[in-house]
Design a protein around this motif. Structure first.
Motif, PDB file in Angstrom:
ATOM      1  N   ARG A  27     -24.899  22.115 -29.434  1.00 57.05           N
ATOM      2  CA  ARG A  27     -25.109  20.995 -28.513  1.00 57.05           C
ATOM      3  C   ARG A  27     -25.905  19.915 -29.216  1.00 57.05           C
ATOM      4  O   ARG A  27     -26.884  20.191 -29.909  1.00 57.05           O
ATOM      5  N   PHE A  28     -25.497  18.674 -28.980  1.00 57.54           N
ATOM      6  CA  PHE A  28     -26.190  17.509 -29.513  1.00 57.54           C
ATOM      7  C   PHE A  28     -26.792  16.758 -28.339  1.00 57.54           C
ATOM      8  O   PHE A  28     -26.128  16.546 -27.331  1.00 57.54           O
ATOM      9  N   THR A  29     -28.071  16.359 -28.472  1.00 63.30           N
ATOM     10  CA  THR A  29     -28.771  15.654 -27.403  1.00 63.30           C
ATOM     11  C   THR A  29     -29.595  14.528 -28.001  1.00 63.30           C
ATOM     12  O   THR A  29     -30.177  14.692 -29.075  1.00 63.30           O
ATOM     13  N   ARG A  30     -29.639  13.410 -27.300  1.00 64.57           N
ATOM     14  CA  ARG A  30     -30.564  12.336 -27.669  1.00 64.57           C
ATOM     15  C   ARG A  30     -31.596  12.225 -26.558  1.00 64.57           C
ATOM     16  O   ARG A  30     -31.244  12.134 -25.393  1.00 64.57           O
TER      17      ARG A  30
ATOM     18  N   ASN B  38     -30.094  11.190 -23.272  1.00 63.63           N
ATOM     19  CA  ASN B  38     -30.421  12.424 -22.563  1.00 63.63           C
ATOM     20  C   ASN B  38     -29.206  13.258 -22.178  1.00 63.63           C
ATOM     21  O   ASN B  38     -29.325  14.179 -21.383  1.00 63.63           O
ATOM     22  N   ASN B  39     -28.027  12.946 -22.685  1.00 58.55           N
ATOM     23  CA  ASN B  39     -26.847  13.751 -22.384  1.00 58.55           C
ATOM     24  C   ASN B  39     -26.663  14.807 -23.453  1.00 58.55           C
ATOM     25  O   ASN B  39     -26.870  14.552 -24.632  1.00 58.55           O
ATOM     26  N   ARG B  40     -26.234  15.974 -23.011  1.00 59.38           N
ATOM     27  CA  ARG B  40     -25.898  17.037 -23.956  1.00 59.38           C
ATOM     28  C   ARG B  40     -24.410  16.980 -24.206  1.00 59.38           C
ATOM     29  O   ARG B  40     -23.617  16.938 -23.273  1.00 59.38           O
ATOM     30  N   ILE B  41     -24.057  17.001 -25.463  1.00 55.61           N
ATOM     31  CA  ILE B  41     -22.644  16.945 -25.834  1.00 55.61           C
ATOM     32  C   ILE B  41     -22.328  18.201 -26.635  1.00 55.61           C
ATOM     33  O   ILE B  41     -23.024  18.520 -27.607  1.00 55.61           O
ATOM     34  N   ASP B  42     -21.298  18.925 -26.209  1.00 53.88           N
ATOM     35  CA  ASP B  42     -20.869  20.107 -26.945  1.00 53.88           C
ATOM     36  C   ASP B  42     -20.240  19.671 -28.266  1.00 53.88           C
ATOM     37  O   ASP B  42     -19.423  18.738 -28.295  1.00 53.88           O
TER      38      ASP B  42
ATOM     39  N   LEU C  74     -30.273  13.235 -46.337  1.00 49.59           N
ATOM     40  CA  LEU C  74     -29.333  12.255 -45.815  1.00 49.59           C
ATOM     41  C   LEU C  74     -28.993  12.640 -44.389  1.00 49.59           C
ATOM     42  O   LEU C  74     -28.686  13.805 -44.108  1.00 49.59           O
ATOM     43  N   VAL C  75     -29.061  11.668 -43.488  1.00 46.77           N
ATOM     44  CA  VAL C  75     -28.639  11.872 -42.101  1.00 46.77           C
ATOM     45  C   VAL C  75     -27.680  10.742 -41.753  1.00 46.77           C
ATOM     46  O   VAL C  75     -28.006   9.572 -41.919  1.00 46.77           O
ATOM     47  N   GLU C  76     -26.486  11.112 -41.296  1.00 46.78           N
ATOM     48  CA  GLU C  76     -25.499  10.134 -40.827  1.00 46.78           C
ATOM     49  C   GLU C  76     -24.977  10.617 -39.483  1.00 46.78           C
ATOM     50  O   GLU C  76     -24.498  11.745 -39.377  1.00 46.78           O
ATOM     51  N   ILE C  77     -25.081   9.763 -38.457  1.00 43.51           N
ATOM     52  CA  ILE C  77     -24.563  10.111 -37.135  1.00 43.51           C
ATOM     53  C   ILE C  77     -23.750   8.930 -36.628  1.00 43.51           C
ATOM     54  O   ILE C  77     -24.234   7.788 -36.624  1.00 43.51           O
ATOM     55  N   LYS C  78     -22.517   9.191 -36.228  1.00 41.81           N
ATOM     56  CA  LYS C  78     -21.630   8.178 -35.657  1.00 41.81           C
ATOM     57  C   LYS C  78     -21.316   8.575 -34.229  1.00 41.81           C
ATOM     58  O   LYS C  78     -21.178   9.759 -33.917  1.00 41.81           O
ATOM     59  N   ASP C  79     -21.178   7.570 -33.352  1.00 43.25           N
ATOM     60  CA  ASP C  79     -21.030   7.855 -31.926  1.00 43.25           C
ATOM     61  C   ASP C  79     -19.602   8.016 -31.423  1.00 43.25           C
ATOM     62  O   ASP C  79     -19.378   8.765 -30.482  1.00 43.25           O
TER      63      ASP C  79
ATOM     64  N   SER D  25     -33.011  12.681 -32.042  1.00 46.52           N
ATOM     65  CA  SER D  25     -31.767  13.411 -31.807  1.00 46.52           C
ATOM     66  C   SER D  25     -32.025  14.886 -32.075  1.00 46.52           C
ATOM     67  O   SER D  25     -32.790  15.241 -32.975  1.00 46.52           O
ATOM     68  N   TYR D  26     -31.350  15.741 -31.288  1.00 47.33           N
ATOM     69  CA  TYR D  26     -31.535  17.183 -31.397  1.00 47.33           C
ATOM     70  C   TYR D  26     -30.173  17.856 -31.505  1.00 47.33           C
ATOM     71  O   TYR D  26     -29.249  17.506 -30.777  1.00 47.33           O
ATOM     72  N   LEU D  27     -30.093  18.831 -32.369  1.00 46.93           N
ATOM     73  CA  LEU D  27     -28.894  19.646 -32.515  1.00 46.93           C
ATOM     74  C   LEU D  27     -29.329  21.094 -32.388  1.00 46.93           C
ATOM     75  O   LEU D  27     -30.240  21.537 -33.106  1.00 46.93           O
ATOM     76  N   THR D  28     -28.715  21.825 -31.462  1.00 46.60           N
ATOM     77  CA  THR D  28     -29.054  23.236 -31.278  1.00 46.60           C
ATOM     78  C   THR D  28     -27.797  24.077 -31.415  1.00 46.60           C
ATOM     79  O   THR D  28     -26.715  23.673 -30.993  1.00 46.60           O
TER      80      THR D  28
END
Length: 146
Positions: free
Chosen positions: A32-35, A3-7, A110-115, A40-43
């Motif tokens: 902004r990326f949010t889970r 639930n955090n928004r990351i720029d 293809l979706v790849e997300i690394k933290d 996962s959401y990207l706006t």
């Protein structure tokens, strides 16, 4: 990161082959990326002509489906596209003339997300279909990261 928004910085490269012509669009914008839950959401905003903009929302579900919503309120344009690897999905395009019901066929995705650090890429190759006719072939390449 729940639930955090990351720029993030967003780079989108889109190729469209339609009516015998190829066009390319490149966008570099802050986003902004949010889970939330298991999605996962990207706006981000797309700057268009005449200083107008479109808001873009990319949702990635836990099973790998991708939802792409684009809305340009100034032009009364909106689209909602759904993508499932190697499958057909419904789609809608809203314009000043009304709503057109369409379909997408996802040829490849293809979706790849690394933290650490947060970075990701979303690739979609798809056909946009209206009335059982392919109206365009699209290549969507999105990269984001902190």
């Amino acid at each position: 990161m729940e639930n955090n928004r990351i720029d993030v910085n967003v780079d989108l490269d889109m190729s469209v082959f339609q009516a015998g012509e190829m066009t390319h669009t490149k966008i570099s914008e802050p986003g902004r990326f949010t889970r939330m839950g298991k999605s996962s959401y990207l706006t981000f905003n797309e700057t268009m002509e005449n200083n107008e903009s479109a808001s873009i929302l990319v949702k990635i579900t836990e099973n790998g489906e991708i939802h792409l919503k684009r809305e340009a309120k100034q032009n009364n344009l909106a689209s909602m596209l759904y993508f499932t690897h190697h499958d057909h999905n419904s789609a809608s395009v809203h314009s000043e003339y009304g709503v057109m019901q369409m379909k997408t066929y996802t040829k490849d995705s293809l979706v790849e997300i690394k933290d650490k650090p947060l970075q990701g890429k979303i690739n979609i190759d798809y056909d946009l279909i209206y009335d059982d006719n392919i109206v365009g072939n699209y290549k969507f390449r999105l990269i984001f990261g902190v």
